[in-house]
Scaffold this motif. Structure first.
Motif, PDB file in Angstrom:
ATOM      1  N   SER A  51      47.538 -31.075 -69.716  1.00 25.48           N
ATOM      2  CA  SER A  51      46.675 -29.876 -69.516  1.00 25.48           C
ATOM      3  C   SER A  51      45.618 -30.179 -68.523  1.00 25.48           C
ATOM      4  CB  SER A  51      46.102 -29.003 -70.732  1.00 25.48           C
ATOM      5  OG  SER A  51      45.048 -29.805 -71.083  1.00 25.48           O
ATOM      6  N   VAL A  52      45.184 -29.137 -68.050  1.00 26.56           N
ATOM      7  CA  VAL A  52      43.839 -29.447 -66.948  1.00 26.56           C
ATOM      8  C   VAL A  52      42.794 -29.523 -67.644  1.00 26.56           C
ATOM      9  CG1 VAL A  52      43.278 -26.798 -67.003  1.00 26.56           C
ATOM     10  CG2 VAL A  52      42.744 -28.364 -64.924  1.00 26.56           C
ATOM     11  N   ASP A  53      42.526 -28.854 -69.081  1.00 22.97           N
ATOM     12  CA  ASP A  53      41.368 -29.268 -69.857  1.00 22.97           C
ATOM     13  C   ASP A  53      41.422 -30.938 -70.177  1.00 22.97           C
ATOM     14  OD1 ASP A  53      40.353 -26.736 -69.560  1.00 22.97           O
ATOM     15  OD2 ASP A  53      41.422 -25.953 -71.365  1.00 22.97           O
ATOM     16  N   ASP A  54      42.626 -31.104 -70.720  1.00 20.82           N
ATOM     17  CA  ASP A  54      42.835 -32.578 -71.048  1.00 20.82           C
ATOM     18  C   ASP A  54      42.141 -33.753 -70.140  1.00 20.82           C
ATOM     19  OD1 ASP A  54      43.719 -32.130 -73.702  1.00 20.82           O
ATOM     20  OD2 ASP A  54      45.761 -32.044 -73.114  1.00 20.82           O
ATOM     21  N   LEU A  55      42.830 -33.150 -68.697  1.00 19.38           N
ATOM     22  CA  LEU A  55      42.459 -34.182 -67.769  1.00 19.38           C
ATOM     23  C   LEU A  55      41.104 -34.054 -67.302  1.00 19.38           C
ATOM     24  CD1 LEU A  55      43.393 -36.306 -65.569  1.00 19.38           C
ATOM     25  CD2 LEU A  55      43.922 -34.259 -63.891  1.00 19.38           C
ATOM     26  N   GLN A  56      40.518 -32.792 -67.445  1.00 19.23           N
ATOM     27  CA  GLN A  56      38.992 -32.581 -67.032  1.00 19.23           C
ATOM     28  C   GLN A  56      38.339 -33.538 -67.976  1.00 19.23           C
ATOM     29  OE1 GLN A  56      37.705 -30.407 -64.520  1.00 19.23           O
ATOM     30  NE2 GLN A  56      36.055 -31.830 -64.944  1.00 19.23           N
ATOM     31  N   ARG A  57      38.385 -33.573 -69.306  1.00 17.47           N
ATOM     32  CA  ARG A  57      37.655 -34.344 -70.204  1.00 17.47           C
ATOM     33  C   ARG A  57      37.912 -35.831 -69.900  1.00 17.47           C
ATOM     34  NH1 ARG A  57      39.068 -30.142 -73.721  1.00 17.47           N
ATOM     35  NH2 ARG A  57      41.061 -31.173 -74.345  1.00 17.47           N
ATOM     36  N   THR A  58      39.177 -36.198 -69.735  1.00 20.86           N
ATOM     37  CA  THR A  58      39.315 -37.613 -69.487  1.00 20.86           C
ATOM     38  C   THR A  58      38.594 -38.311 -68.453  1.00 20.86           C
ATOM     39  OG1 THR A  58      41.739 -37.250 -70.677  1.00 20.86           O
ATOM     40  CG2 THR A  58      41.079 -39.531 -68.978  1.00 20.86           C
ATOM     41  N   LEU A  59      38.696 -37.417 -67.255  1.00 24.82           N
ATOM     42  CA  LEU A  59      37.978 -38.007 -65.847  1.00 24.82           C
ATOM     43  C   LEU A  59      36.435 -37.834 -66.228  1.00 24.82           C
ATOM     44  CD1 LEU A  59      40.281 -36.381 -63.281  1.00 24.82           C
ATOM     45  CD2 LEU A  59      40.322 -38.877 -64.133  1.00 24.82           C
ATOM     46  N   ASP A  60      35.951 -36.777 -66.902  1.00 24.15           N
ATOM     47  CA  ASP A  60      34.504 -36.782 -67.055  1.00 24.15           C
ATOM     48  C   ASP A  60      33.916 -37.606 -67.959  1.00 24.15           C
ATOM     49  OD1 ASP A  60      34.555 -34.445 -65.458  1.00 24.15           O
ATOM     50  OD2 ASP A  60      34.421 -33.017 -67.177  1.00 24.15           O
ATOM     51  N   GLU A  61      34.680 -38.342 -68.985  1.00 25.99           N
ATOM     52  CA  GLU A  61      34.438 -39.445 -69.648  1.00 25.99           C
ATOM     53  C   GLU A  61      34.584 -40.790 -68.901  1.00 25.99           C
ATOM     54  OE1 GLU A  61      37.028 -39.715 -73.147  1.00 25.99           O
ATOM     55  OE2 GLU A  61      36.134 -37.596 -73.887  1.00 25.99           O
ATOM     56  N   MET A  62      35.512 -40.919 -68.150  1.00 24.53           N
ATOM     57  CA  MET A  62      35.829 -41.925 -67.303  1.00 24.53           C
ATOM     58  C   MET A  62      34.612 -42.242 -66.191  1.00 24.53           C
ATOM     59  SD  MET A  62      38.958 -42.845 -64.727  1.00 24.53           S
ATOM     60  CE  MET A  62      40.213 -42.769 -66.233  1.00 24.53           C
ATOM     61  N   PHE A  63      34.401 -41.198 -65.476  1.00 29.61           N
ATOM     62  CA  PHE A  63      33.357 -41.262 -64.389  1.00 29.61           C
ATOM     63  C   PHE A  63      31.927 -41.156 -64.577  1.00 29.61           C
ATOM     64  CE2 PHE A  63      37.574 -41.004 -62.239  1.00 29.61           C
ATOM     65  CZ  PHE A  63      37.485 -42.052 -61.567  1.00 29.61           C
ATOM     66  N   GLY A  64      31.732 -40.451 -65.660  1.00 35.72           N
ATOM     67  CA  GLY A  64      30.412 -39.956 -66.291  1.00 35.72           C
ATOM     68  C   GLY A  64      29.556 -39.152 -65.091  1.00 35.72           C
ATOM     69  N   ASP A  65      28.436 -39.516 -64.814  1.00 36.93           N
ATOM     70  CA  ASP A  65      27.658 -39.162 -63.681  1.00 36.93           C
ATOM     71  C   ASP A  65      27.938 -39.526 -62.224  1.00 36.93           C
ATOM     72  OD1 ASP A  65      26.213 -37.482 -65.580  1.00 36.93           O
ATOM     73  OD2 ASP A  65      24.734 -38.969 -66.005  1.00 36.93           O
ATOM     74  N   ALA A  66      28.798 -40.694 -61.985  1.00 42.94           N
ATOM     75  CA  ALA A  66      29.273 -40.893 -60.835  1.00 42.94           C
ATOM     76  C   ALA A  66      30.092 -39.960 -60.127  1.00 42.94           C
ATOM     77  CB  ALA A  66      30.025 -42.142 -61.139  1.00 42.94           C
ATOM     78  N   ALA A  67      30.584 -38.891 -60.637  1.00 39.27           N
ATOM     79  CA  ALA A  67      31.382 -38.003 -59.778  1.00 39.27           C
ATOM     80  C   ALA A  67      31.510 -36.705 -60.659  1.00 39.27           C
ATOM     81  CB  ALA A  67      32.645 -38.282 -59.328  1.00 39.27           C
ATOM     82  N   VAL A  68      31.678 -35.660 -59.646  1.00 35.96           N
ATOM     83  CA  VAL A  68      31.968 -34.174 -60.181  1.00 35.96           C
ATOM     84  C   VAL A  68      33.540 -34.149 -60.003  1.00 35.96           C
ATOM     85  CG1 VAL A  68      31.845 -31.739 -59.933  1.00 35.96           C
ATOM     86  CG2 VAL A  68      29.676 -33.184 -59.650  1.00 35.96           C
ATOM     87  N   ASN A  69      34.162 -33.731 -61.168  1.00 39.62           N
ATOM     88  CA  ASN A  69      35.492 -33.825 -61.115  1.00 39.62           C
ATOM     89  C   ASN A  69      36.262 -32.211 -61.118  1.00 39.62           C
ATOM     90  OD1 ASN A  69      35.895 -36.828 -61.466  1.00 39.62           O
ATOM     91  ND2 ASN A  69      34.982 -36.457 -63.274  1.00 39.62           N
ATOM     92  N   ASP A  70      36.539 -31.798 -60.110  1.00 35.82           N
ATOM     93  CA  ASP A  70      37.098 -30.422 -60.149  1.00 35.82           C
ATOM     94  C   ASP A  70      38.623 -30.331 -60.248  1.00 35.82           C
ATOM     95  OD1 ASP A  70      37.481 -27.810 -59.682  1.00 35.82           O
ATOM     96  OD2 ASP A  70      37.076 -27.802 -57.529  1.00 35.82           O
TER      97      ASP A  70
END
Length: 92
Positions: A51-70
């Motif tokens: 799901s888009v929510d699952d991917l959003q959470r995964t990428l936000d954890e992976m990259f932290g403050d290094a990137a904004v993931n849309d």
């Protein structure tokens, strides 16, 4: 389901550490491809994920403050050359 991501990179060094780390993605997550802009300010990725929510959470954890993931759901009628989604077949 196919998902797209536009990453706005805020911290190149932190992005590179996260991006080049030996990562295993959670079950059900497949990265089909990624392209990073030549000045390392943006990147785009195509995923198969539950799901888009699952991917959003995964990428936000992976990259932290290094990137904004849309993250967004890809419209199959307006997408070209995408592999068959693996998560849809697994759910059927």
């Amino acid at each position: 389901m196919h998902l797209g991501v536009v990453h706005t990179i805020r911290d190149r060094a932190a992005w590179d550490r996260a991006f080049f780390a030996d990562k295993e993605f959670p079950p059900g997550f497949t990265l089909f491809g990624t392209v990073t802009q030549d000045d390392i300010s943006r990147a785009i990725c195509i995923w198969d994920a539950p799901s888009v929510d699952d991917l959003q959470r995964t990428l936000d954890e992976m990259f932290g403050d290094a990137a904004v993931n849309d993250c967004f759901v890809a419209d199959p009628a307006r997408s070209v050359n995408l592999a068959a989604p693996q998560t849809s077949a697994a759910q059927a």
